[in-house]
Design a protein around this motif. Structure first.
Motif, short mmCIF file in Angstrom:
data_model
loop_
_atom_site.label_atom_id
_atom_site.label_comp_id
_atom_site.label_asym_id
_atom_site.label_seq_id
_atom_site.Cartn_x
_atom_site.Cartn_y
_atom_site.Cartn_z
N GLY A 1 4.76 -13.31 5.18
CA GLY A 1 5.19 -11.97 4.78
C GLY A 1 5.17 -11.84 3.28
N PHE A 2 5.39 -10.63 2.82
CA PHE A 2 5.40 -10.30 1.40
C PHE A 2 6.43 -9.21 1.20
CE2 PHE A 2 3.87 -8.45 -2.57
CZ PHE A 2 3.41 -9.55 -3.27
N GLU A 3 7.00 -9.12 0.04
CA GLU A 3 8.04 -8.13 -0.22
C GLU A 3 7.62 -6.74 0.27
OE1 GLU A 3 10.58 -6.19 -3.92
OE2 GLU A 3 9.08 -7.74 -4.31
N SER A 4 8.40 -6.17 1.16
CA SER A 4 8.18 -4.84 1.75
C SER A 4 7.03 -4.82 2.77
CB SER A 4 7.91 -3.78 0.67
OG SER A 4 9.00 -3.67 -0.22
N PHE A 5 6.44 -5.98 3.07
CA PHE A 5 5.33 -6.04 4.01
C PHE A 5 5.58 -7.09 5.10
CE2 PHE A 5 3.27 -4.11 0.40
CZ PHE A 5 2.27 -3.32 0.93
N PRO A 6 5.08 -6.86 6.31
CA PRO A 6 5.13 -7.89 7.34
C PRO A 6 4.07 -8.96 7.06
CG PRO A 6 3.91 -5.99 8.13
CD PRO A 6 4.47 -5.60 6.79
N PRO A 7 4.07 -10.06 7.81
CA PRO A 7 3.03 -11.06 7.65
C PRO A 7 1.65 -10.49 7.90
CG PRO A 7 4.84 -11.94 8.95
CD PRO A 7 5.10 -10.47 8.80
N SER A 8 0.66 -11.02 7.21
CA SER A 8 -0.73 -10.63 7.46
C SER A 8 -1.13 -11.07 8.86
CB SER A 8 -1.66 -11.26 6.42
OG SER A 8 -1.31 -10.83 5.12
N ASN A 9 -2.07 -10.36 9.46
CA ASN A 9 -2.39 -10.58 10.86
C ASN A 9 -3.90 -10.55 11.09
OD1 ASN A 9 -1.59 -10.77 13.71
ND2 ASN A 9 -2.55 -8.77 13.87
#
Length: 382
Positions: free
Chosen positions: A220-228
């Motif tokens: 994950g990244f600040e304000s974002f879910p994990p990349s998929n």
């Protein structure tokens, strides 16, 4: 200056069957009304696509509204209760393709603008006909043109249907990036009873797809879910049961947060394909297409202002989200801070897409309050 009715304008836009790349007169509807409101309109045609940049005012700041008049196909006509391009009103609801995505929001912003004789700055529109397609001749080209003209846009609202369950409960302050990759493994066709005379590309492709899927891209990244990463197809086109196919193709899509760039992910996939080709003695081609990079509009006065207006209008604390697919905001962010605020998206792209008349009027009121608040805070005379 005549006040525009957002409901009638939404109907007029829906009645133009502007399925990408067709315009069907939708841009004329927008242009004619904006000219009547005193906007200088410039039509920008790239390839088959009609685009429009309109401006009223000469001083800063320039608050831009961005949207698209093109829509996805209506789908199976027999499943629609009414003509998808009839724009009929039933039980207080406007029914038709593009009602929420996003002709209704365009109509609401235009109606809001019609309430203002003047503002201490500039109002502008960036309207494209190529958002639902491959997006190569739409907003991305208009942004390039604006840069070439040294046109300054200070902030931008994109009218995508960002709301989830009720108006204003969600705005989009960023979007994930997207990259598609197609892997083609070249083998050697042969009879299944004599595998020693052939080279089956499918096991190689399956192992490659498994290795791609096995990597945890990030947490994950600040304000974002994990990349998929998702595998979207594996195909050979083989209709025979006794033939080892000549080649096999697989495709993946990655929706990625700002922990990555498209170029970095492309290099990783190309490198992995090269490693597999060397280990298996096959030829593997990797073709990538980056459709957008991840971005985030940081918290600050602009985002806070929109959130405050939403709370005052609807009584909700808006969710500052980065979920969903891509939008043309990914191109506009190269010009200025941008966020998305529009109608409830529950029926977008669906059969019987529709919008409540009350929602169109309420969004118009919210957009009007937003314009007033924006120029009160950022206007040239403030």
């Amino acid at each position: 200056m005549a006040k525009l009715d957002p409901v009638a304008l939404t109907q007029a836009l829906i009645a133009r069957p502007s399925v990408t790349p067709a315009d069907a007169g939708a841009m004329d509807v927008v242009e004619n009304h904006l000219q009547a409101l005193g906007f200088a309109c410039i039509r920008l045609r790239f390839g088959e696509i009609e685009n429009l940049y309109a401006r009223r005012g000469t001083s800063g700041p320039n608050l831009c509204f961005a949207g698209h008049t093109d829509v996805v196909p209506g789908g199976t006509r027999s499943l629609w209760r009414y003509d998808p391009f009839g724009a009929e009103i039933h039980d207080g609801t406007v029914i038709g393709r593009g009602a929420v995505d996003m002709k209704g929001a365009i109509a609401a912003w235009m109606a809001a603008v019609s309430r203002f004789e003047d503002v201490p700055g500039t109002l502008s529109f960036l309207i494209t006909g190529d958002e639902e397609g491959i997006a190569t001749d739409g907003t991305i080209k208009v942004v390039e043109w604006l840069k070439s003209q040294n046109e300054v846009i200070d902030h931008c609202i994109v009218g995508e249907p960002s709301s989830s369950q009720q108006l204003g409960d969600m705005i989009k302050v960023g979007r994930r990036g997207s990259i598609n990759a197609t892997f083609t493994v070249a083998g050697k066709q042969g009879h299944v009873a004599y595998p020693q005379r052939a080279l089956n590309p499918l096991p190689v492709l399956v192992d490659l797809m498994t290795a791609l899927k096995a990597r945890e891209l990030d947490a994950g990244f600040e304000s974002f879910p994990p990349s998929n990463l998702e595998i979207t197809t594996i195909d050979t086109g083989n209709t025979a049961t006794n033939v080892i196919p000549q080649d096999a193709k697989g495709r993946v899509n990655i929706r990625f947060n700002p922990a990555h760039t498209g170029v970095e992910l492309q290099a990783w996939m190309e490198g992995l394909a090269a490693d597999f080709a060397e280990k298996t003695g096959t030829t593997i081609r990797c073709d990538c297409a980056i459709s957008g990079e991840a971005f985030l509009t940081e918290a600050g006065p602009f985002v806070d202002l929109v959130a405050d207006v939403i709370k005052a209008q609807f009584g909700v604390e808006t969710d500052r989200s980065t979920t969903g697919g891509t939008s043309d905001a990914r191109f506009i962010r190269n010009l200025c801070p941008v966020l998305e605020f529009g109608l409830v998206g529950q029926t977008m792209h669906q059969i019987n897409e529709c919008v409540a008349v009350d929602d169109l009027n309420a969004l118009t009121d919210a957009y009007s309050a937003l314009i007033e608040a924006y120029f009160s805070k950022f206007g040239s005379s403030s």
